[in-house]
Design a protein around this motif. Structure first.
Motif, PDB file in Angstrom:
ATOM      1  N   ASN A 177      12.871  72.643 -76.424  1.00 55.66           N
ATOM      2  CA  ASN A 177      13.551  71.897 -75.354  1.00 55.66           C
ATOM      3  C   ASN A 177      12.901  72.166 -74.009  1.00 55.66           C
ATOM      4  N   GLN A 178      12.667  73.432 -73.702  1.00 50.97           N
ATOM      5  CA  GLN A 178      12.094  73.809 -72.412  1.00 50.97           C
ATOM      6  C   GLN A 178      10.723  73.175 -72.226  1.00 50.97           C
ATOM      7  N   LEU A 179       9.908  73.226 -73.271  1.00 45.89           N
ATOM      8  CA  LEU A 179       8.568  72.648 -73.191  1.00 45.89           C
ATOM      9  C   LEU A 179       8.633  71.124 -73.093  1.00 45.89           C
ATOM     10  N   TYR A 180       9.466  70.526 -73.939  1.00 46.51           N
ATOM     11  CA  TYR A 180       9.545  69.057 -73.990  1.00 46.51           C
ATOM     12  C   TYR A 180       9.974  68.492 -72.637  1.00 46.51           C
ATOM     13  N   PHE A 181      11.046  69.045 -72.062  1.00 48.50           N
ATOM     14  CA  PHE A 181      11.555  68.491 -70.809  1.00 48.50           C
ATOM     15  C   PHE A 181      10.667  68.872 -69.616  1.00 48.50           C
ATOM     16  N   SER A 182       9.935  69.985 -69.727  1.00 44.62           N
ATOM     17  CA  SER A 182       8.967  70.319 -68.680  1.00 44.62           C
ATOM     18  C   SER A 182       7.821  69.314 -68.677  1.00 44.62           C
ATOM     19  N   ILE A 183       7.363  68.936 -69.870  1.00 47.05           N
ATOM     20  CA  ILE A 183       6.321  67.907 -69.976  1.00 47.05           C
ATOM     21  C   ILE A 183       6.859  66.575 -69.471  1.00 47.05           C
ATOM     22  N   LEU A 216      -1.023  69.386 -69.276  1.00 46.81           N
ATOM     23  CA  LEU A 216      -1.923  69.699 -70.387  1.00 46.81           C
ATOM     24  C   LEU A 216      -1.615  71.070 -70.976  1.00 46.81           C
ATOM     25  N   SER A 217      -1.339  72.029 -70.099  1.00 51.15           N
ATOM     26  CA  SER A 217      -1.005  73.376 -70.567  1.00 51.15           C
ATOM     27  C   SER A 217       0.282  73.378 -71.387  1.00 51.15           C
ATOM     28  N   LEU A 218       1.278  72.634 -70.926  1.00 54.84           N
ATOM     29  CA  LEU A 218       2.557  72.558 -71.639  1.00 54.84           C
ATOM     30  C   LEU A 218       2.412  71.837 -72.979  1.00 54.84           C
ATOM     31  N   ILE A 219       1.624  70.753 -72.994  1.00 53.61           N
ATOM     32  CA  ILE A 219       1.397  70.003 -74.241  1.00 53.61           C
ATOM     33  C   ILE A 219       0.714  70.895 -75.275  1.00 53.61           C
ATOM     34  N   LEU A 270       5.948  60.419 -78.637  1.00 54.46           N
ATOM     35  CA  LEU A 270       6.539  61.524 -79.380  1.00 54.46           C
ATOM     36  C   LEU A 270       7.975  61.717 -78.909  1.00 54.46           C
ATOM     37  N   THR A 271       8.905  61.817 -79.863  1.00 54.96           N
ATOM     38  CA  THR A 271      10.309  61.998 -79.506  1.00 54.96           C
ATOM     39  C   THR A 271      10.714  63.459 -79.705  1.00 54.96           C
ATOM     40  N   LEU A 272      11.841  63.817 -79.096  1.00 57.33           N
ATOM     41  CA  LEU A 272      12.344  65.181 -79.225  1.00 57.33           C
ATOM     42  C   LEU A 272      12.746  65.477 -80.668  1.00 57.33           C
ATOM     43  N   PHE A 322      -4.105  68.955 -80.603  1.00 55.24           N
ATOM     44  CA  PHE A 322      -3.904  68.677 -79.182  1.00 55.24           C
ATOM     45  C   PHE A 322      -4.224  67.221 -78.858  1.00 55.24           C
ATOM     46  N   ASP A 323      -3.320  66.572 -78.117  1.00 56.36           N
ATOM     47  CA  ASP A 323      -3.494  65.175 -77.704  1.00 56.36           C
ATOM     48  C   ASP A 323      -3.045  65.062 -76.246  1.00 56.36           C
ATOM     49  N   SER A 324      -4.014  64.999 -75.350  1.00 59.23           N
ATOM     50  CA  SER A 324      -3.703  64.984 -73.918  1.00 59.23           C
ATOM     51  C   SER A 324      -3.045  63.682 -73.471  1.00 59.23           C
ATOM     52  N   ASP A 325      -3.171  62.633 -74.286  1.00 58.83           N
ATOM     53  CA  ASP A 325      -2.645  61.322 -73.895  1.00 58.83           C
ATOM     54  C   ASP A 325      -1.268  61.017 -74.482  1.00 58.83           C
ATOM     55  N   VAL A 326      -0.679  61.984 -75.158  1.00 57.84           N
ATOM     56  CA  VAL A 326       0.619  61.736 -75.775  1.00 57.84           C
ATOM     57  C   VAL A 326       1.667  61.420 -74.712  1.00 57.84           C
ATOM     58  N   LYS A 327       2.577  60.524 -75.039  1.00 58.85           N
ATOM     59  CA  LYS A 327       3.671  60.167 -74.138  1.00 58.85           C
ATOM     60  C   LYS A 327       4.991  60.610 -74.780  1.00 58.85           C
TER      61      LYS A 327
END
Length: 417
Positions: free
Chosen positions: A140-146, A206-209, A23-25, A220-225
């Motif tokens: 942005n905050q969520l994406y970069f935290s993940i 997982l919480s951030l995703i 997944l991209t920004l 929800f997809d726990s394996d997303v990169k």
């Protein structure tokens, strides 16, 4: 049987590929603009505008009304004795009429009102777009935290593998009598701590995703990169935010309202027709039921309104000045935010340079301690302390790199790039 086995293998491979979806920004931004619940208001506003326009346009159509009445009067008009041959009027009277009114001319007020509704629709839709755009900072905050948890996980993997390798060397040293028997316990304890860190990082990820996917409307997809974005930033203060377009549309809406208000006192010309049946009819001297009709035109002009129209125009002009002031305040606050974000980028960039030098020195120290541990000169505790220091330095560098990426992307969002 072989064919079934091949299908099962293909299925598992396909699931594995899906599980490793990247997944991209930019995709997050696009999904936010498509799936966020507020987006549904676009269609609702379109539907409302169509209804409003239909109501306004209906004023051009003939207006038909039906009236019926029955009355009883205590007195009626009496005729002189010389006209005694005329039948006196009944005290009970009846009338039913159908009236048709057709607007012929109203000075363009209907067209002006339609333009007001169109301007209102544009403003409301741009307001929704602006609200969604402002959510990009949270994305942005969520994406970069993940992304940080994702890269920290890789760093922990490296640290774990290095410790496992070192543990084998220590166990070999103990076996050959070079190291003390308990030297491996410190390393094993450190490996257990790393496993705890894995759990902590994974739970945070997982919480951030889950939160991110709620924003972008994805299951929800726990394996997303997440892909590490390549961010380019031009450090200038040219602002192209959608809020500026919103302010402009608000002013255009006021201009449309001014045009509508200016036409409210225009001359209005209506055609009308009234047909009916009653007793008496139009001939008041004929005391019987008759049908009748009237047809004509009506001119209306509100010559004096106690300056109400003028005051409405003044109020709208003040409102336009208020919006102009809001635009200036927004530009000022945005410029301040950009300057602050630029200082953040410069600060973090300086930290990264220091971090890289610290890591270089720590690796140099750890290399020396590694040789000393093999020869039994130092204990495992001394080695683990410096090993942990190196890991912490690498972790801080990772945080600063992610922080720099976040600061640059926030700069772009603040600027409207």
């Amino acid at each position: 049987m072989k064919k079934i086995g091949f299908i099962l293998i293909l299925t598992f491979v396909s699931l594995g590929v899906f599980a490793q979806e990247v997944l991209t920004l930019k995709e997050c931004y696009n999904l936010l603009e498509t799936n966020y619940p507020l987006v549904k208001q676009h269609q609702l506003l379109e539907n409302q505008n169509q209804i409003d326009n239909s109501i306004i346009t209906n004023s051009k159509l003939p207006q038909i009304s039906l009236d019926a009445q029955a009355t009883y009067q205590s007195e009626v008009m009496e005729f002189p004795v010389a006209m005694s041959s005329i039948t006196p009027l009944n005290k009970d009277q009846y009338r039913a009429t159908v009236s048709i009114n057709q607007l012929i001319f109203n000075g363009g007020a209907t067209t002006a009102n339609l333009k007001v509704k169109t301007a209102e629709l544009k403003t409301k839709k741009k307001s929704i777009e602006t609200n969604i755009y402002q959510l990009k900072m949270q994305i942005n905050q969520l994406y970069f935290s993940i992304l940080l948890t994702q890269e920290t996980f890789k760093l922990l993997e490296v640290k774990k593998n290095q410790l496992k390798t070192k543990l084998k060397e220590v166990k070999s040293g103990i076996k050959h009598g070079v190291l003390l028997p308990a030297s491996d316990s410190v390393l094993e304890a450190e490996l257990l701590k790393i496993n705890q860190q894995f759990i902590e990082v994974e739970n945070r990820k997982l919480s951030l995703i889950e939160t991110l996917f709620s924003f972008i409307g994805q299951p929800f997809d726990s394996d997303v990169k997440l892909e590490i974005p390549l961010i380019t930033t031009r450090l200038d203060t040219e602002i192209t935010r959608p809020e500026l377009d919103l302010f402009q549309l608000k002013k255009e809406e006021i201009t449309a309202q001014e045009a509508f208000v200016s036409k409210q006192n225009s001359v209005k010309l209506n055609g009308f027709f009234t047909g009916g049946y009653g007793n008496p009819g139009l001939n008041m001297l004929d005391n019987s039921f008759h049908s009748f009709y009237t047809v004509g035109v009506k001119l209306h002009w509100n010559v004096f309104d106690w300056n109400t129209n003028k005051k409405q125009q003044q109020s709208l002009a003040i409102h336009k000045d208020v919006i102009e002031n809001e635009t200036e305040v927004f530009k000022l606050n945005t410029t301040i935010a950009l300057n602050k974000q630029q200082k953040e980028i410069e600060k973090v960039s300086a930290f990264i340079n220091s971090d890289q030098e610290i890591i270089r020195l720590r690796k140099k120290v750890l290399k020396t301690l590694d040789a000393q541990l093999k020869n039994g000169v130092i204990t495992s505790s001394v080695y683990i302390t410096e090993f942990t220091n190196l890991f912490e330095a690498e972790n801080i560098l990772l945080q600063h790199k992610i922080q720099a990426q976040l600061a640059k992307e926030n700069y772009n969002i603040i600027k409207g790039q």
